[in-house]
Design an enzyme around this catalytic site. Structure first.
Site, mmCIF file in Angstrom:
data_model
loop_
_atom_site.group_PDB
_atom_site.id
_atom_site.type_symbol
_atom_site.label_atom_id
_atom_site.label_comp_id
_atom_site.label_asym_id
_atom_site.label_seq_id
_atom_site.Cartn_x
_atom_site.Cartn_y
_atom_site.Cartn_z
ATOM 1 N N ASP A 1 -8.359 -1.057 6.661
ATOM 2 C CA ASP A 1 -8.359 -2.339 7.368
ATOM 3 C C ASP A 1 -6.988 -2.576 7.986
ATOM 4 O O ASP A 1 -6.780 -3.554 8.676
ATOM 5 C CB ASP A 1 -8.633 -3.484 6.393
ATOM 6 C CG ASP A 1 -9.869 -3.234 5.579
ATOM 7 O OD1 ASP A 1 -10.927 -3.075 6.172
ATOM 8 O OD2 ASP A 1 -9.760 -3.184 4.331
ATOM 9 N N LYS B 1 0.776 -1.235 0.000
ATOM 10 C CA LYS B 1 0.000 0.000 0.000
ATOM 11 C C LYS B 1 0.814 1.295 0.000
ATOM 12 O O LYS B 1 0.305 2.349 -0.380
ATOM 13 C CB LYS B 1 -0.949 0.003 1.204
ATOM 14 C CG LYS B 1 -2.089 -0.996 1.081
ATOM 15 C CD LYS B 1 -3.245 -0.398 0.322
ATOM 16 C CE LYS B 1 -4.383 -1.383 0.162
ATOM 17 N NZ LYS B 1 -5.556 -0.780 -0.463
HETATM 18 C C1 LIG Z 1 -3.077 -6.891 1.504
HETATM 19 C C2 LIG Z 1 -4.140 -6.345 0.629
HETATM 20 N N1 LIG Z 1 -4.371 -6.929 -0.535
HETATM 21 C C3 LIG Z 1 -5.316 -6.469 -1.371
HETATM 22 C C4 LIG Z 1 -6.098 -5.392 -1.032
HETATM 23 C C5 LIG Z 1 -7.189 -4.992 -1.951
HETATM 24 O O1 LIG Z 1 -7.073 -3.752 -2.482
HETATM 25 P P1 LIG Z 1 -8.374 -2.976 -2.966
HETATM 26 O O2 LIG Z 1 -9.160 -2.590 -1.755
HETATM 27 O O3 LIG Z 1 -7.829 -1.857 -3.730
HETATM 28 O O4 LIG Z 1 -9.165 -3.923 -3.822
HETATM 29 C C6 LIG Z 1 -5.876 -4.736 0.186
HETATM 30 C C7 LIG Z 1 -6.652 -3.562 0.576
HETATM 31 O O5 LIG Z 1 -6.622 -3.099 1.682
HETATM 32 C C8 LIG Z 1 -4.881 -5.235 1.046
HETATM 33 O O6 LIG Z 1 -4.632 -4.664 2.230
#
Ligand SMILES: Cc1ncc(COP(=O)(O)O)c(C=O)c1O
Length: 408
Positions: free
Chosen positions: A126, A79
């Protein structure tokens, strides 16, 4: 759209769409500054692209690549790419400078610090996105305020606190926490740095998506070292869909008509992209309630309205997965076959690989395997978007066998 037979709780919709446009904000021209900017951040390094050759051999495909984002900026998740780029673009607007002409160090310099020190960045998370926003804000000498949904992991909260934010766990779900962040920013004159778009709030999330393209472009460069020019298959997990939309939209621009066959993977209680595809009226459809899943990063009920259109138009399949699919992916990546390298992959990072393993192993999933044209020539690319961001839960799954598969 065609719904295919549910197998062990795995629900799938497949689509046969052909479109004649490319997502402009993810064009190579638009994103050319992104990787250059990231390269100016201290600690920037391409994350490993792990080729699981022995696993691929056992499962009967040519290659399985996993991009290991647990190494990104020391944040244990991808992120930071989005948060840094979006905040930098916002500051460039404020300072009236071109992102191509500046570095992250410039934004941290005393002359800039003086001008931006009262800025407050507000977000909901989250875990991973909030930690990234806090980490970036603190380095710039700015404040950050972060809201988490109810039931959030205390370890994840602690990481955000340690990164310098004023963070709290609310008693609402992710989508409501986003609204709290928005109201707070309005109240204090702060800046919402949210990784999802809604009507009228698209600029920042589009920058965040542009930021995510760095890992997609690194992966292509890394595959080239193996003599491979593109993956044949992508498995992309979705929360709000910004990550999946960014990668898919960028690859649509790079590979034009030769796009990898792409599957969008979600937890069954937060399968908003799946629900939207199934409804098939072209519109995004929300899922409400507690969105209970071990895949905390994917526990989002309302799609990003911009990337939803990319996922709708460019993906082939939409799959809703029970939690055991992610747990299986975590265990496989933690227990490499023969000479393969271990990948520490958290709940939201491992679900794509979990689904790949089932598609290639379980006869009951043959209909989907055939629809996706998975065979011995397939080159599969998954993104392990986080490491063990909740180590206690990671150990419960990997050591103690929590969330077992439903078959012998
Ligand atoms: C580890 C991880 N993978 C994937 C995602 C998914 O991303 P998005 O919410 O843009 O679909 C998130 C989002 O918080 C994440 O923390």
């Amino acid at each position: 759209m065609e719904k295919i037979k549910e197998v062990y709780g795995i629900k799938t919709v497949v689509s046969d769409k052909e479109v004649d446009y490319l997502p402009a904000f993810l064009s190579q021209e638009e994103i050319k500054s992104v990787r250059n900017f990231h390269a100016t951040i201290e600690g920037y390094k391409a994350t490993p692209l792990v080729s699981l050759d022995d696993l691929a051999k056992g499962l009967g495909v040519s290659r399985i690549y996993v991009k290991d984002e647990s190494y990104r900026f020391g944040l244990n998740a991808f992120k930071g790419l989005g948060a840094t780029y979006a905040i930098a673009k916002l500051l460039c607007e404020k300072l009236d400078v071109d992102i191509n002409s500046i570095s992250f160090d410039y934004l941290k310099s005393p002359e800039v610090a003086e001008r931006i020190k009262d800025m407050v960045f507000v977000t909901a998370t989250d875990g991973n996105h909030g930690r990234a926003v806090a980490w970036a804000a603190t380095q710039l000498g700015c404040k950050s305020i972060v809201y988490m949904p109810k039931g959030s992991s205390i370890r994840r909260l602690q990481h955000i606190k340690d990164a310098g934010a004023d963070v709290s766990i609310t008693d609402v779900n992710y989508d409501e926490a986003v609204r709290i962040a928005k109201r707070k920013a309005e109240e204090i004159g702060g800046y919402v740095i949210q990784d999802t778009a809604w009507e009228g709030y698209e600029k920042v999330p589009n920058w965040i998506c542009q930021g995510y393209t760095t890992m997609a472009s690194e992966a292509i460069d890394q595959m080239k070292l193996d003599g491979i020019t593109k993956p044949t298959h992508l498995f992309l997990q979705a929360g709000v869909g910004s990550f999946a939309g960014a990668v898919l939209g960028y690859y649509a621009n790079v590979f034009k008509g030769e796009l990898p066959i792409t599957t969008i993977v979600e937890p069954e209680n937060a399968a908003t992209i799946y629900k939207s595809a199934l409804t098939n009226d072209g519109e995004p459809h929300a899922v409400t309630g507690d969105l209970e899943t071990i895949m905390a990063g994917l526990a989002c009920g309302e799609p990003n309205v911009v990337t939803w259109e990319i996922l709708r138009d460019f993906a082939k399949a939409y799959v809703s997965c029970p939690d055991y699919v992610a747990a299986r992916g975590m265990r496989i990546l933690a227990n490499p076959v023969d000479n393969d390298k271990k990948v520490i992959s958290g709940e939201s990072g491992a679900v794509g690989l979990g689904l790949v393993s089932l598609l290639l192993e379980r006869e009951e999933l043959k209909e989907l395997k055939d629809q996706l044209q998975l065979d011995e020539n397939s080159v599969i690319l998954c993104f392990s978007t986080e490491g063990d961001t909740d180590p206690e839960h990671y150990n419960k799954v990997v050591y103690d066998g929590k969330n077992p598969s439903p078959f012998e």
